[in-house]
Design an enzyme around this catalytic site. Sequence first.
Site, PDB file in Angstrom:
ATOM      1  N   HIS B  57       0.362   0.107   2.226  1.00  0.00           N
ATOM      2  CA  HIS B  57       0.368  -1.336   2.475  1.00  0.00           C
ATOM      3  C   HIS B  57       1.603  -1.668   3.327  1.00  0.00           C
ATOM      4  O   HIS B  57       2.598  -0.918   3.310  1.00  0.00           O
ATOM      5  CB  HIS B  57       0.432  -2.099   1.150  1.00  0.00           C
ATOM      6  N   GLU B  59       4.034  -3.742   3.017  1.00  0.00           N
ATOM      7  CA  GLU B  59       5.309  -3.852   2.302  1.00  0.00           C
ATOM      8  C   GLU B  59       5.869  -2.478   1.946  1.00  0.00           C
ATOM      9  O   GLU B  59       7.077  -2.228   2.042  1.00  0.00           O
ATOM     10  CB  GLU B  59       5.131  -4.659   1.001  1.00  0.00           C
ATOM     11  N   CYS B  87       0.462  -7.377  -3.666  1.00  0.00           N
ATOM     12  CA  CYS B  87      -0.341  -6.872  -4.790  1.00  0.00           C
ATOM     13  C   CYS B  87       0.604  -6.333  -5.870  1.00  0.00           C
ATOM     14  O   CYS B  87       1.810  -6.215  -5.641  1.00  0.00           O
ATOM     15  CB  CYS B  87      -1.289  -5.782  -4.294  1.00  0.00           C
ATOM     16  N   CYS B  90       2.812  -3.375  -4.674  1.00  0.00           N
ATOM     17  CA  CYS B  90       3.887  -3.776  -3.762  1.00  0.00           C
ATOM     18  C   CYS B  90       4.926  -4.638  -4.466  1.00  0.00           C
ATOM     19  O   CYS B  90       6.127  -4.516  -4.197  1.00  0.00           O
ATOM     20  CB  CYS B  90       3.302  -4.511  -2.559  1.00  0.00           C
TER      21      CYS B  90
END
Lengths: 154, 154
Positions: B57, B59, B87, B90
């Site tokens: 992801h 991040e 999420c 993260c």
Amino acid sequence: MFDETDHNRMRAALEEARLAFDRDEVPIGAVLIHRETGEIAARAGNRTLEQCDPTSHAEILLIRDMCKKLGVQRIPDYDLYVTIEPCPMCAAAISYARIGTVIFGATDPKSGGITSPVALYTQPQLHHKPAILSGLMSDACAQIMKDFFARKRT
Amino acid sequence: MFDETDHNRMRAALEEARLAFDRDEVPIGAVLIHRETGEIAARAGNRTLEQCDPTSHAEILLIRDMCKKLGVQRIPDYDLYVTIEPCPMCAAAISYARIGTVIFGATDPKSGGITSPVALYTQPQLHHKPAILSGLMSDACAQIMKDFFARKRT
């Protein structure tokens, strides 16, 4: 509940935890089992210090490496044995990777993401919820953590 | 609440989201800001498909890259602008990396880890809780996600 095969797999995870301990990393180890063959497909221990990466927990390293090896984002044919209850980051990643079953040794009421109040797998946000088994060789799995943090405090 | 600097930073994050869209990745983008200089230190969009890694992801990529670049595990001197609410994976990684402030565009009631019932930063498990600001350019941040999933359904 657990048979000799389970114990052998957790012993392998504990070996990875001990290697992590020797690297001065939080001593958590894990192995990925290919369900069909029953073989240990990959093994890892924490490497956050070595890799300068706070996400390099044993579980994340296994997911990352196996997905890359297979060229996929999901590894539903694999089960994970890990010495300590996964943290919220790892619990979420395990769900995204669609791992079938997670077998962990000792619970982690302080930082865990499954049995603690975080209880990620009770949340609708996580679409895939792996089966969870716990308590396999929990004393040995917890002891190496205690030894590590006791040494840190001295 | 948000000034032109904030908007410029979120525009940069949105550019990363658009690049992710063009790679057929979930269009979420993010930038890391060095608080002292105010400069964009790193930028990323999701790359889970490209990297065959469900943890890639935006991040996580930023945390991983910046920690490696600096040779550290914690980056408290940085703030994160991200188009969509992080999420749970993260959100936990952001806490471990000790990021100071997270500014996100649109909430994600379906998969978010902050405002949803998961509410990771209300849990004692997460020792470091970043400051959270939200709603910056939320319509644009949400729209690119809607466009992406609408295209997927056709």
